[in-house]
Design a protein around this motif. Structure first.
Motif, PDB file in Angstrom:
ATOM      1  N   ASN A   5      42.182  65.750  61.407  1.00  0.00           N
ATOM      2  CA  ASN A   5      43.477  66.182  61.926  1.00  0.00           C
ATOM      3  C   ASN A   5      44.651  65.617  61.131  1.00  0.00           C
ATOM      4  O   ASN A   5      45.775  65.664  61.579  1.00  0.00           O
ATOM      5  N   GLU A   7      46.784  66.465  58.886  1.00  0.00           N
ATOM      6  CA  GLU A   7      47.364  67.603  58.172  1.00  0.00           C
ATOM      7  C   GLU A   7      48.393  67.190  57.122  1.00  0.00           C
ATOM      8  O   GLU A   7      48.439  67.765  56.042  1.00  0.00           O
ATOM      9  N   SER A  52      40.893  70.584  56.217  1.00  0.00           N
ATOM     10  CA  SER A  52      42.113  70.952  56.933  1.00  0.00           C
ATOM     11  C   SER A  52      41.855  72.039  57.978  1.00  0.00           C
ATOM     12  O   SER A  52      42.447  72.036  59.053  1.00  0.00           O
ATOM     13  N   PHE A  53      40.946  72.961  57.678  1.00  0.00           N
ATOM     14  CA  PHE A  53      40.665  74.074  58.572  1.00  0.00           C
ATOM     15  C   PHE A  53      39.449  73.836  59.469  1.00  0.00           C
ATOM     16  O   PHE A  53      39.001  74.754  60.143  1.00  0.00           O
ATOM     17  N   TRP A  56      39.968  74.772  63.123  1.00  0.00           N
ATOM     18  CA  TRP A  56      40.837  75.930  63.289  1.00  0.00           C
ATOM     19  C   TRP A  56      40.156  77.020  64.097  1.00  0.00           C
ATOM     20  O   TRP A  56      39.032  77.418  63.824  1.00  0.00           O
ATOM     21  N   ASN A  61      45.220  79.856  67.340  1.00  0.00           N
ATOM     22  CA  ASN A  61      46.310  79.360  66.499  1.00  0.00           C
ATOM     23  C   ASN A  61      46.237  80.038  65.123  1.00  0.00           C
ATOM     24  O   ASN A  61      45.866  79.407  64.140  1.00  0.00           O
ATOM     25  N   SER A  63      48.289  80.951  62.861  1.00  0.00           N
ATOM     26  CA  SER A  63      49.135  80.571  61.733  1.00  0.00           C
ATOM     27  C   SER A  63      48.853  79.158  61.207  1.00  0.00           C
ATOM     28  O   SER A  63      49.486  78.727  60.250  1.00  0.00           O
ATOM     29  N   LYS A  64      47.885  78.463  61.789  1.00  0.00           N
ATOM     30  CA  LYS A  64      47.568  77.123  61.308  1.00  0.00           C
ATOM     31  C   LYS A  64      47.113  77.192  59.853  1.00  0.00           C
ATOM     32  O   LYS A  64      46.274  78.000  59.491  1.00  0.00           O
ATOM     33  N   GLY A  65      47.669  76.329  59.035  1.00  0.00           N
ATOM     34  CA  GLY A  65      47.274  76.249  57.638  1.00  0.00           C
ATOM     35  C   GLY A  65      47.845  77.338  56.749  1.00  0.00           C
ATOM     36  O   GLY A  65      47.605  77.345  55.543  1.00  0.00           O
ATOM     37  N   LYS A  67      50.769  77.741  55.704  1.00  0.00           N
ATOM     38  CA  LYS A  67      51.668  77.166  54.708  1.00  0.00           C
ATOM     39  C   LYS A  67      50.880  76.743  53.458  1.00  0.00           C
ATOM     40  O   LYS A  67      51.318  76.976  52.337  1.00  0.00           O
TER      41      LYS A  67
END
Length: 157
Positions: A5, A7, A52-53, A56, A61, A63-65, A67
């Motif tokens: 977690n 991020e 990172s994912f 997920w 969610n 739109s997580k990641g 960016k």
């Protein structure tokens, strides 16, 4: 390597890796293409993004990641126009063949990121969590990710 977690740390390392990629590609273009250094970047990047994912859920969610993926799409594909202006370095003229090979590699790198990190999560979620009688979640998720999936991924996967 990283806490699942964490991020901010992952995004920091991902950004640093992207900057290194850009620097190597612009300052040492011939060597970068000749020695396929892009694959070195991928061996570091894919585990980083996978971490990172890892938790997920694209339906909860979507739109997580995003960016991070937007950053890598811009770094790999959208900035390819910048490399058109590179012409010579130490008497080595960069031919169109190298540039075309480089564009293919950039698209392939981006496709590998999506295929190895994003699509497995989406597929798993569709197989285990998606209620087919409630399509709104998947429609929302696909609308958000449409610009970041190649057309073949979007329509075939």
């Amino acid at each position: 390597i990283f806490k699942k977690n964490d991020e901010k740390t992952i995004m920091k390392y991902s950004t640093q890796l992207g900057n290194l990629y850009y620097e190597l590609k612009t300052q040492y273009y011939f060597e970068f293409v000749t020695y396929d250094l892009s694959y070195l970047i991928l061996t570091i990047l894919i585990p980083l993004l996978s971490s990172s994912f890892s938790n997920w859920n694209p339906l909860k969610n979507p739109s997580k990641g995003l960016k991070q993926i937007k950053f890598w799409k811009t770094t790999l594909i959208d900035n390819s126009v910048l490399y058109d202006n590179i012409q010579e370095d130490n008497d080595n003229v960069y031919s169109g063949d190298l540039h075309n090979k480089d564009n293919d590699i950039s698209l392939e790198m981006y496709s590998q990121i999506i295929n190895k990190v994003i699509l497995p999560k989406i597929r798993k979620c569709l197989m285990t969590s998606w209620n087919t009688r409630d399509p709104d979640n998947i429609i929302d998720m696909l609308a958000i990710w449409k610009d970041y999936l190649t057309p073949s991924m979007y329509y075939k996967s």
